[in-house]
Write a protein that holds these residues in place. Structure first.
Motif, PDB file in Angstrom:
ATOM      1  N   TRP A   1      30.321  -2.678   4.104  1.00 22.41           N
ATOM      2  CA  TRP A   1      31.125  -1.512   3.734  1.00 22.41           C
ATOM      3  C   TRP A   1      30.616  -0.825   2.468  1.00 22.41           C
ATOM      4  CZ3 TRP A   1      34.563   1.081   6.494  1.00 22.41           C
ATOM      5  CH2 TRP A   1      35.164   0.443   7.586  1.00 22.41           C
ATOM      6  N   SER A   2      29.542  -1.320   1.873  1.00 23.14           N
ATOM      7  CA  SER A   2      29.075  -0.690   0.634  1.00 23.14           C
ATOM      8  C   SER A   2      28.680   0.762   0.913  1.00 23.14           C
ATOM      9  CB  SER A   2      27.867  -1.448   0.085  1.00 23.14           C
ATOM     10  OG  SER A   2      26.753  -1.207   0.918  1.00 23.14           O
ATOM     11  N   ALA A   3      28.874   1.601  -0.085  1.00 27.28           N
ATOM     12  CA  ALA A   3      28.551   3.023   0.082  1.00 27.28           C
ATOM     13  C   ALA A   3      27.099   3.193   0.518  1.00 27.28           C
ATOM     14  CB  ALA A   3      28.819   3.766  -1.223  1.00 27.28           C
ATOM     15  N   ALA A   4      26.227   2.359  -0.047  1.00 28.04           N
ATOM     16  CA  ALA A   4      24.804   2.479   0.287  1.00 28.04           C
ATOM     17  C   ALA A   4      24.587   2.236   1.782  1.00 28.04           C
ATOM     18  CB  ALA A   4      23.999   1.486  -0.542  1.00 28.04           C
ATOM     19  N   ASN A   5      25.308   1.282   2.340  1.00 30.99           N
ATOM     20  CA  ASN A   5      25.163   1.006   3.774  1.00 30.99           C
ATOM     21  C   ASN A   5      25.869   2.048   4.639  1.00 30.99           C
ATOM     22  OD1 ASN A   5      24.165  -0.788   5.876  1.00 30.99           O
ATOM     23  ND2 ASN A   5      26.317  -1.216   6.302  1.00 30.99           N
ATOM     24  N   MET A   6      27.009   2.568   4.164  1.00 34.33           N
ATOM     25  CA  MET A   6      27.777   3.526   4.973  1.00 34.33           C
ATOM     26  C   MET A   6      27.007   4.830   5.198  1.00 34.33           C
ATOM     27  SD  MET A   6      30.398   1.946   6.002  1.00 34.33           S
ATOM     28  CE  MET A   6      31.209   3.288   6.887  1.00 34.33           C
ATOM     29  N   ARG A   7      26.117   5.153   4.297  1.00 36.54           N
ATOM     30  CA  ARG A   7      25.334   6.381   4.434  1.00 36.54           C
ATOM     31  C   ARG A   7      24.601   6.422   5.776  1.00 36.54           C
ATOM     32  NH1 ARG A   7      24.652  11.691   2.371  1.00 36.54           N
ATOM     33  NH2 ARG A   7      25.745  10.939   0.557  1.00 36.54           N
ATOM     34  N   LYS A   8      24.204   5.238   6.271  1.00 38.45           N
ATOM     35  CA  LYS A   8      23.422   5.235   7.514  1.00 38.45           C
ATOM     36  C   LYS A   8      24.250   5.738   8.708  1.00 38.45           C
ATOM     37  CE  LYS A   8      23.767   0.513   9.361  1.00 38.45           C
ATOM     38  NZ  LYS A   8      23.543  -0.835   8.857  1.00 38.45           N
ATOM     39  N   TYR A   9      25.574   5.551   8.619  1.00 44.66           N
ATOM     40  CA  TYR A   9      26.405   6.050   9.725  1.00 44.66           C
ATOM     41  C   TYR A   9      26.533   7.567   9.664  1.00 44.66           C
ATOM     42  CZ  TYR A   9      27.319   1.114  10.056  1.00 44.66           C
ATOM     43  OH  TYR A   9      27.155  -0.242  10.163  1.00 44.66           O
ATOM     44  N   PHE A  10      26.538   8.096   8.445  1.00 45.10           N
ATOM     45  CA  PHE A  10      26.546   9.549   8.326  1.00 45.10           C
ATOM     46  C   PHE A  10      25.243  10.105   8.905  1.00 45.10           C
ATOM     47  CE2 PHE A  10      25.963  13.488   5.658  1.00 45.10           C
ATOM     48  CZ  PHE A  10      26.927  14.226   6.322  1.00 45.10           C
ATOM     49  N   LYS A  11      24.142   9.454   8.545  1.00 44.61           N
ATOM     50  CA  LYS A  11      22.840   9.923   9.051  1.00 44.61           C
ATOM     51  C   LYS A  11      22.778   9.825  10.570  1.00 44.61           C
ATOM     52  CE  LYS A  11      19.119   8.741   6.704  1.00 44.61           C
ATOM     53  NZ  LYS A  11      18.169   8.010   5.812  1.00 44.61           N
ATOM     54  N   LYS A  12      23.437   8.813  11.103  1.00 44.89           N
ATOM     55  CA  LYS A  12      23.408   8.618  12.558  1.00 44.89           C
ATOM     56  C   LYS A  12      24.148   9.740  13.297  1.00 44.89           C
ATOM     57  CE  LYS A  12      24.523   5.314  16.133  1.00 44.89           C
ATOM     58  NZ  LYS A  12      24.853   3.960  16.515  1.00 44.89           N
ATOM     59  N   ILE A  13      25.282  10.177  12.725  1.00 43.96           N
ATOM     60  CA  ILE A  13      26.078  11.172  13.458  1.00 43.96           C
ATOM     61  C   ILE A  13      25.679  12.607  13.141  1.00 43.96           C
ATOM     62  CG2 ILE A  13      28.046   9.603  13.608  1.00 43.96           C
ATOM     63  CD1 ILE A  13      29.510  11.188  11.511  1.00 43.96           C
ATOM     64  N   GLU A  14      25.072  12.830  11.979  1.00 45.78           N
ATOM     65  CA  GLU A  14      24.867  14.208  11.533  1.00 45.78           C
ATOM     66  C   GLU A  14      23.715  14.911  12.241  1.00 45.78           C
ATOM     67  OE1 GLU A  14      24.599  16.806   7.394  1.00 45.78           O
ATOM     68  OE2 GLU A  14      23.499  14.952   7.495  1.00 45.78           O
ATOM     69  N   LYS A  15      23.956  16.185  12.539  1.00 49.22           N
ATOM     70  CA  LYS A  15      22.879  17.076  12.984  1.00 49.22           C
ATOM     71  C   LYS A  15      22.846  18.207  11.952  1.00 49.22           C
ATOM     72  CE  LYS A  15      21.299  19.719  16.995  1.00 49.22           C
ATOM     73  NZ  LYS A  15      21.048  20.992  16.300  1.00 49.22           N
ATOM     74  N   ASN A  16      22.116  17.948  10.882  1.00 46.01           N
ATOM     75  CA  ASN A  16      22.119  18.875   9.759  1.00 46.01           C
ATOM     76  C   ASN A  16      21.425  20.185  10.127  1.00 46.01           C
ATOM     77  OD1 ASN A  16      21.012  20.163   7.250  1.00 46.01           O
ATOM     78  ND2 ASN A  16      22.238  18.544   6.324  1.00 46.01           N
ATOM     79  N   GLU A  17      22.133  21.286   9.893  1.00 40.03           N
ATOM     80  CA  GLU A  17      21.567  22.602  10.212  1.00 40.03           C
ATOM     81  C   GLU A  17      21.406  23.464   8.969  1.00 40.03           C
ATOM     82  OE1 GLU A  17      23.612  24.579  13.396  1.00 40.03           O
ATOM     83  OE2 GLU A  17      23.195  22.962  14.830  1.00 40.03           O
ATOM     84  N   TYR A  18      21.434  22.838   7.795  1.00 44.10           N
ATOM     85  CA  TYR A  18      21.321  23.684   6.596  1.00 44.10           C
ATOM     86  C   TYR A  18      20.253  23.250   5.595  1.00 44.10           C
ATOM     87  CZ  TYR A  18      24.277  20.247   4.123  1.00 44.10           C
ATOM     88  OH  TYR A  18      24.790  19.114   3.553  1.00 44.10           O
ATOM     89  N   LEU A  19      19.653  22.074   5.816  1.00 42.10           N
ATOM     90  CA  LEU A  19      18.601  21.623   4.899  1.00 42.10           C
ATOM     91  C   LEU A  19      17.295  21.462   5.663  1.00 42.10           C
ATOM     92  CD1 LEU A  19      20.487  18.782   2.991  1.00 42.10           C
ATOM     93  CD2 LEU A  19      19.706  20.943   1.994  1.00 42.10           C
ATOM     94  N   PRO A  20      16.160  21.646   4.958  1.00 42.87           N
ATOM     95  CA  PRO A  20      14.884  21.377   5.629  1.00 42.87           C
ATOM     96  C   PRO A  20      14.817  19.912   6.071  1.00 42.87           C
ATOM     97  CG  PRO A  20      14.555  22.161   3.351  1.00 42.87           C
ATOM     98  CD  PRO A  20      16.024  22.077   3.568  1.00 42.87           C
ATOM     99  N   ALA A  21      14.169  19.659   7.190  1.00 42.44           N
ATOM    100  CA  ALA A  21      14.086  18.294   7.728  1.00 42.44           C
ATOM    101  C   ALA A  21      13.511  17.350   6.691  1.00 42.44           C
ATOM    102  CB  ALA A  21      13.216  18.288   8.976  1.00 42.44           C
ATOM    103  N   GLY A  22      13.933  16.092   6.766  1.00 41.06           N
ATOM    104  CA  GLY A  22      13.308  15.076   5.929  1.00 41.06           C
ATOM    105  C   GLY A  22      14.129  14.630   4.733  1.00 41.06           C
ATOM    106  N   ASP A  23      15.291  15.228   4.510  1.00 38.68           N
ATOM    107  CA  ASP A  23      16.135  14.767   3.402  1.00 38.68           C
ATOM    108  C   ASP A  23      16.678  13.385   3.757  1.00 38.68           C
ATOM    109  OD1 ASP A  23      18.447  14.238   1.777  1.00 38.68           O
ATOM    110  OD2 ASP A  23      18.413  16.344   1.173  1.00 38.68           O
ATOM    111  N   ALA A  24      16.354  12.402   2.918  1.00 38.65           N
ATOM    112  CA  ALA A  24      16.674  11.008   3.247  1.00 38.65           C
ATOM    113  C   ALA A  24      18.171  10.727   3.297  1.00 38.65           C
ATOM    114  CB  ALA A  24      16.012  10.077   2.235  1.00 38.65           C
ATOM    115  N   ALA A  25      18.978  11.602   2.717  1.00 44.40           N
ATOM    116  CA  ALA A  25      20.426  11.371   2.718  1.00 44.40           C
ATOM    117  C   ALA A  25      21.095  11.908   3.977  1.00 44.40           C
ATOM    118  CB  ALA A  25      21.050  12.013   1.483  1.00 44.40           C
ATOM    119  N   HIS A  26      20.309  12.577   4.824  1.00 44.96           N
ATOM    120  CA  HIS A  26      20.906  13.292   5.957  1.00 44.96           C
ATOM    121  C   HIS A  26      20.316  12.905   7.292  1.00 44.96           C
ATOM    122  CE1 HIS A  26      23.495  16.076   3.781  1.00 44.96           C
ATOM    123  NE2 HIS A  26      22.576  16.024   2.831  1.00 44.96           N
TER     124      HIS A  26
END
Ligand SMILES: Cc1cc2nc3c(=O)[nH]c(=O)nc-3n(C[C@H](O)[C@H](O)[C@H](O)COP(=O)(O)OP(=O)(O)OC[C@H]3O[C@@H](n4cnc5c(N)ncnc54)[C@H](O)[C@@H]3O)c2cc1C
Ligand SMILES: *[C@@H]1O[C@H](CO)[C@@H](O)[C@H](O)[C@H]1NC(C)=O
Ligand SMILES: *[C@@H]1O[C@H](CO)[C@@H](O)[C@H](O)[C@H]1NC(C)=O
Length: 595
Positions: free
Chosen positions: A165-190
């Motif tokens: 449940w650590s925030a660092a681990n939870m980020r991976k679920y955001f990355k899994k679901i997100e289809k980012n349409e506003y940043l250039p590809a390759g941002d490690a947080a997205h």
């Protein structure tokens, strides 16, 4: 104000049937298709498990009221999906009657909203909107997608010892679901390949120094320790960036919404429908217009000395069967039957309905269940307790002329905040937002200007009382925002403040007066934590860290009610993250049990 109470009464024969024997069976049954249940059901099916997703509402995925994110106010008012919960803000009835948008049933098919109800009107209370529809409240919300503070995840790891449940681990679920349409590809947080489109508005207006909104923006920069000359760039900062000090960074940001860059809402509805339509023929079945009335347990496990095991659900079929549905006709029932699950039942009815479903099934505080003659399956005192919510309040003013501007989004720390973290999420613009009631919001004319505040990390989560500290922080925020308005320039300034200080801040408008205003007129719509995850020794813990309902088998709760504390300022995206985490946990457990 008067609004229509009911649509044409839909006459429907009261169909009451005896509980029929099990008709079908699935590996998993998921109850509720919102941010909690929707992604989870899709993931389970994609992993090859036959999954039944049961939803009380219908599918409005193609309806422009829901599909076009700009229609969110219309969507939240729409009778097609609305469930009206009438709540109290206070145990003191006199205090609630001061709430400007208290709602009454006039008896002639209309609501009265206000402080002077007509004679004979029946008090309903304060409206708390919910959506019964495929995709849940993510189909009628404003779509704001904002990561919580790291602490809000880390606290779950701390309470349970489960580091996943650590925030660092939870980020991976955001990355899994997100289809980012506003940043250039390759941002490690997205993420860029998920099903949840995220996008931002065009903020180029902030480059135009002659707009009154830009003048307010620059002043706000100055008041919050940012560089006014850099304001036009700061408004494009990514609100969902990751990093160590992010939660302590006061800054403008670009408001991210779960919508694509063509303005189409993106939600679990898209993912569920994509899963159903996929040529891979995933074993997902969706039952709409079906109300789960309780969880069914294996009778053999209901005797002393054994652990009750959930084996299915009892459902009633038909539309508008739930009383909170404005189309519900008193006394209408639907045919009742039982549906069995080979593996598990997962409840995801949202922060109000999940604890209700558990209680109706005999899981909850024993004394309360007994009072309602519900046989106790498991005495679990935390069910329905610990309700958390963001405290919200707004400043509204009328300009001397329309306040030309885009949206200013600011996450900041008030000087009276208890720690270094930001405590207010605010957005300002030429709109009106003063909470929820039938027919909201009020249009105050072309010169209206609002700063809406969401207070984060509320200190009080007793469900009934709010900490005074939280109120003082809202006042601290209001004082900064109001100060910024003064910079709008003629002919917009001076703005005529409507609230919390009518006429503007003067000697009479003390912090105490403002605190009283917020205490009386605050609103909220981010209910969480009513079936909270907690540690083994926590008497009010309903779930363990893997979402398992404590003291029974085969039953989990996966939705916003699982958060022990309110996640940040906006729970929608965090709940979807929690949902795909649950899927991963459940699938891992199932695979283990195959070995
Ligand atoms: C008007 C409004 C605006 C909002 N705006 C934002 C925003 O901009 N950003 C943000 O982050 N959050 C926002 N939120 C909050 C956010 O949408 C919720 O926190 C989130 O949807 C919670 O997800 P959930 O799955 O826990 O519950 P829900 O979304 O409530 O989903 C529960 C689902 O379960 C179904 N259900 C319930 N009981 C039963 C039953 N007995 N049988 C069958 N089905 C059942 C319901 O019909 C519903 O579809 C808003 C909420 C509202 C009401
Ligand atoms: C800036 O805003 C003003 C006021 O609306 C407008 O007249 C002007 O054309 C704008 N300038 C630019 C460069 O867009
Ligand atoms: C379980 O027990 C209840 C109450 O005695 C009974 O009504 C029900 O039919 C039983 N269910 C099964 C599946 O045997």
């Amino acid at each position: 104000m008067r609004f229509r109470l009911l649509s044409a009464l839909i006459a429907s024969a009261a169909l009451v049937a005896e509980a029929a024997p099990a008709a079908a069976s699935y590996d998993y049954i998921v109850v509720g298709s919102g941010p909690g249940g929707g992604p989870l059901a899709a993931e389970l099916a994609r992993a090859g498990f036959s999954t039944l997703l049961i939803e009380a509402g219908g599918d409005e995925g193609e309806n422009p009221t829901y599909a076009d994110i700009g229609n969110f106010n219309e969507a939240a008012n729409d009778e097609t999906t609305r469930w009206d919960f009438w709540v109290k803000h206070s145990d003191d009835p006199a205090q609630d009657l001061k709430f400007k948008h208290t709602t009454w049933d006039t008896g002639d098919g209309t609501f009265y909203v206000g402080l002077n109800p007509p004679e004979g009107a029946k008090l309903l209370g304060i409206q708390y909107p919910r959506a019964a529809v495929l995709g849940g409240c993510a189909m009628h919300n404003a779509g704001v997608c904002s990561m919580p503070a790291d602490d809000d995840w880390d606290i779950i790891a701390k309470k349970t010892g489960d580091k996943s449940w650590s925030a660092a681990n939870m980020r991976k679920y955001f990355k899994k679901i997100e289809k980012n349409e506003y940043l250039p590809a390759g941002d490690a947080a997205h993420g860029y390949d998920g099903w949840l489109a995220t996008s931002v508005a065009d903020n180029s207006w902030a480059k135009n120094d002659s707009l009154p909104g830009t003048k307010i923006l620059k002043k706000l920069a100055e008041l919050t320790g940012q560089d006014p000359n850099d304001a036009a760039n700061l408004v494009n900062r990514d609100i969902n960036q990751a990093g160590k000090k992010v939660d302590e960074t006061t800054s403008f940001y670009n408001m991210v919404t779960h919508a694509n860059n063509k303005g189409k809402r993106s939600s679990p509805n898209n993912y569920i429908r994509a899963t159903l339509a996929d040529p891979a023929k995933y074993p997902l079945t969706v039952k709409l217009h079906t109300l789960v009335t309780r969880v069914v347990f294996d009778n053999a496990t209901l005797k002393a000395g054994s652990t009750p095991r959930a084996i299915g659900v009892e459902v009633m079929e038909g539309a508008s069967l739930y009383k909170a549905d404005p189309k519900h006709v008193a006394g209408t029932k639907g045919p009742v039957s039982q549906i069995l699950a080979n593996r598990e039942v997962i409840v995801a009815g949202g922060a109000f309905n999940s604890p209700q479903i558990l209680k109706l099934s005999g899981i909850g505080p024993a004394a309360e269940l007994t009072k309602f003659n519900i046989p106790v399956v498991k005495d679990l005192p935390g069910v329905g307790e610990n309700l958390g919510d963001n405290y919200e309040g707004s400043l509204l003013a009328l300009g001397g002329a329309p306040v030309e501007s885009g949206l200013i989004t600011l996450l900041f720390r008030t000087p009276n905040a208890p720690n270094k973290k930001r405590n207010i999420y605010t957005w300002c613009g030429a709109f009106s937002f003063e909470g929820f009631w039938p027919g909201f919001p009020t249009y105050h004319g072309p010169t209206q200007y609002t700063c809406a505040m969401v207070h984060m990390a509320p200190k009080s989560q007793a469900g009934s009382k709010h900490g005074d500290q939280d109120l003082q922080e809202l006042v601290g925020g209001a004082n900064i925002l109001r100060e910024a308005w003064k910079a709008a320039g003629a002919p917009v300034a001076p703005l005529d403040e409507q609230h919390p200080c009518p006429g503007g801040k003067d000697d009479k408008c003390t912090d105490a007066v403002q605190a009283d205003y917020f205490k009386t007129q605050a609103y909220s719509h981010h209910a969480t934590s009513t079936c909270a995850i907690g540690g083994d020794k926590d008497k009010l813990a309903v779930l363990d860290s893997k979402f398992r309902v404590r003291g029974v088998k085969g039953l989990r709760v996966v939705d916003a009610s699982a958060f022990p504390v309110v996640p940040g300022a906006f729970p929608s995206c965090p709940t979807m993250m929690l949902s795909v985490k649950a899927a991963e946990d459940i699938i891992a457990e199932a695979k283990k049990s195959y070995l």
